[in-house]
Design a protein around this motif. Structure first.
Motif, mmCIF file in Angstrom:
data_model
loop_
_atom_site.group_PDB
_atom_site.id
_atom_site.type_symbol
_atom_site.label_atom_id
_atom_site.label_comp_id
_atom_site.label_asym_id
_atom_site.label_seq_id
_atom_site.Cartn_x
_atom_site.Cartn_y
_atom_site.Cartn_z
ATOM 1 N N LEU A 14 -2.396 -2.655 1.359
ATOM 2 C CA LEU A 14 -2.941 -2.176 -0.180
ATOM 3 C C LEU A 14 -3.304 -0.934 0.186
ATOM 4 O O LEU A 14 -4.080 -0.288 0.970
ATOM 5 N N VAL A 15 -3.526 -0.189 -1.389
ATOM 6 C CA VAL A 15 -3.326 0.554 -1.623
ATOM 7 C C VAL A 15 -4.030 0.431 -3.284
ATOM 8 O O VAL A 15 -3.357 0.160 -4.005
ATOM 9 N N PHE A 16 -5.058 2.104 -3.023
ATOM 10 C CA PHE A 16 -5.539 1.039 -4.494
ATOM 11 C C PHE A 16 -6.645 2.860 -5.073
ATOM 12 O O PHE A 16 -7.192 3.547 -3.809
ATOM 13 N N VAL A 44 -8.659 7.734 -2.776
ATOM 14 C CA VAL A 44 -7.449 6.699 -2.654
ATOM 15 C C VAL A 44 -8.255 5.518 -1.212
ATOM 16 O O VAL A 44 -7.137 6.673 -0.363
ATOM 17 N N PHE A 45 -7.664 4.596 -1.206
ATOM 18 C CA PHE A 45 -7.804 3.775 0.331
ATOM 19 C C PHE A 45 -6.781 2.809 0.258
ATOM 20 O O PHE A 45 -5.732 3.294 -0.476
ATOM 21 N N LEU A 46 -5.934 3.151 1.468
ATOM 22 C CA LEU A 46 -5.163 3.362 2.744
ATOM 23 C C LEU A 46 -5.556 1.683 3.482
ATOM 24 O O LEU A 46 -6.435 2.283 4.443
ATOM 25 N N ALA A 47 -5.491 0.651 3.533
ATOM 26 C CA ALA A 47 -6.074 -0.383 3.854
ATOM 27 C C ALA A 47 -5.122 -1.672 4.376
ATOM 28 O O ALA A 47 -4.397 -2.021 3.401
ATOM 29 N N ARG A 48 -4.912 -2.282 5.526
ATOM 30 C CA ARG A 48 -3.944 -3.158 6.432
ATOM 31 C C ARG A 48 -4.784 -3.889 6.714
ATOM 32 O O ARG A 48 -5.336 -4.396 7.392
ATOM 33 N N ARG A 49 -3.349 -4.769 6.595
ATOM 34 C CA ARG A 49 -3.629 -6.855 6.851
ATOM 35 C C ARG A 49 -2.931 -6.969 8.652
ATOM 36 O O ARG A 49 -1.975 -5.615 9.123
ATOM 37 N N PRO A 50 -3.907 -6.796 9.294
ATOM 38 C CA PRO A 50 -3.479 -6.962 11.136
ATOM 39 C C PRO A 50 -2.289 -7.885 10.616
ATOM 40 O O PRO A 50 -2.748 -9.032 10.362
ATOM 41 N N VAL A 102 -7.155 -0.397 -12.379
ATOM 42 C CA VAL A 102 -7.443 -0.780 -12.449
ATOM 43 C C VAL A 102 -8.845 -1.524 -11.491
ATOM 44 O O VAL A 102 -9.395 -2.599 -11.749
ATOM 45 N N ALA A 103 -8.708 -0.790 -10.128
ATOM 46 C CA ALA A 103 -9.935 -1.549 -9.307
ATOM 47 C C ALA A 103 -10.891 -1.619 -10.050
ATOM 48 O O ALA A 103 -11.917 -2.079 -9.770
ATOM 49 N N VAL A 122 0.495 -3.821 -2.077
ATOM 50 C CA VAL A 122 -0.296 -4.165 -2.731
ATOM 51 C C VAL A 122 -0.754 -3.151 -3.885
ATOM 52 O O VAL A 122 -1.718 -2.996 -2.603
ATOM 53 N N THR A 123 -0.753 -3.033 -4.802
ATOM 54 C CA THR A 123 -1.375 -2.182 -5.554
ATOM 55 C C THR A 123 -2.397 -2.486 -6.293
ATOM 56 O O THR A 123 -2.064 -3.276 -7.245
ATOM 57 N N MET A 124 -2.981 -1.331 -6.389
ATOM 58 C CA MET A 124 -3.810 -1.288 -7.912
ATOM 59 C C MET A 124 -4.104 0.431 -7.808
ATOM 60 O O MET A 124 -4.605 0.980 -7.580
#
Length: 241
Positions: free
Chosen positions: A134-136, A235-241, A107-108, A101-103
């Motif tokens: 998720l990256v935004f 730039v945040f990179l967050a993962r769904r476990p 956008v954010a 998922v990108t923003m």
């Protein structure tokens, strides 16, 4: 609600010509490749530049945006039939299972309402498969980017096909942190049209974003520099476990 600069068909048509260098999207394309992403959700896809680049690589892309005028521009581009375009905010998403998922860009920060921001993070989490990313990006408030949002620093003249010279600039209207409001102006020399729009961005501190991500179930994997604006953005990179 979509920013008026993207809702107005005249302004939406000028978005790409006035910002033709989208080198900022290269990092997102690389992340998609690194993740071997087969399906991507692009939240706030705008005129579809990233969505179309990814679709051109054979990726199944869903582009979401609340601005119909911007989506109309996207749908008119070559290859647009390869993208699933959805008009609305994150609450309008159907069930999805994507790898990324990108923003991108603003956008954010353009999601200024806290409730809408929470809805967006929940929707991003729900759309991601387990292990998805998720990256935004968002500007570092400490760098005070708004100090350059004035006519002298932002003035430009661009030749636009069918319109001739278009003059554009920004003016700062209000700083009431975490919200910053500014006005964009475009003047079309051929017919004298003056197009204006007001925009508000929310400047979130890094710790605030990290808390929000954790509260919505994400595991923060990395916080990087933006290659095109080093030292100015997170730039945040967050993962769904």
């Amino acid at each position: 609600m979509a920013d008026e600069s993207y809702r107005d068909p005249q302004l939406a048509a000028l978005y790409d010509p006035l910002d033709p260098d989208r080198g900022d999207l290269d990092a997102y394309v690389r992340i998609a490749a690194d993740e071997s992403a087969r399906a991507v959700l692009d939240i706030g896809c705008g005129t579809g530049v990233l969505a179309l680049r990814l679709a051109g690589r054979g990726i199944d892309v869903t582009g979401l945006d609340p601005a119909k005028a911007s989506l109309d521009v996207a749908r008119a581009k070559p290859g647009a039939d390869k993208v699933r375009w959805i008009h609305g905010d994150a609450s309008a998403l159907p069930p999805l299972r994507v790898d990324l998922v990108t923003m991108t860009a603003n956008v954010a920060q353009a999601i200024v309402d806290p409730a809408t921001w929470r809805t967006t993070l929940r929707a991003a989490f729900a759309a991601l498969r387990p292990g998805g990313l998720l990256v935004f990006e968002t500007r570092d408030p400490a760098r005070r980017a708004w100090e350059e949002w004035n006519r002298a620093a932002s003035y430009g003249e661009t030749e636009v096909a069918g319109l001739g010279t278009v003059t554009s600039w920004y003016e700062l209207l209000d700083v009431s942190l975490p919200l910053v409001t500014f006005r964009g102006t475009c003047v079309i020399a051929a017919d004298g049209r003056v197009l204006t729009s007001e925009s508000t961005l929310r400047f979130r501190e890094r710790a605030e974003v990290e808390r929000d991500l954790a509260a919505h179930g994400f595991t923060l994997e990395d916080v990087r520099d933006a290659p095109d604006r080093p030292g100015k953005e997170f730039v945040f990179l967050a993962r769904r476990p």
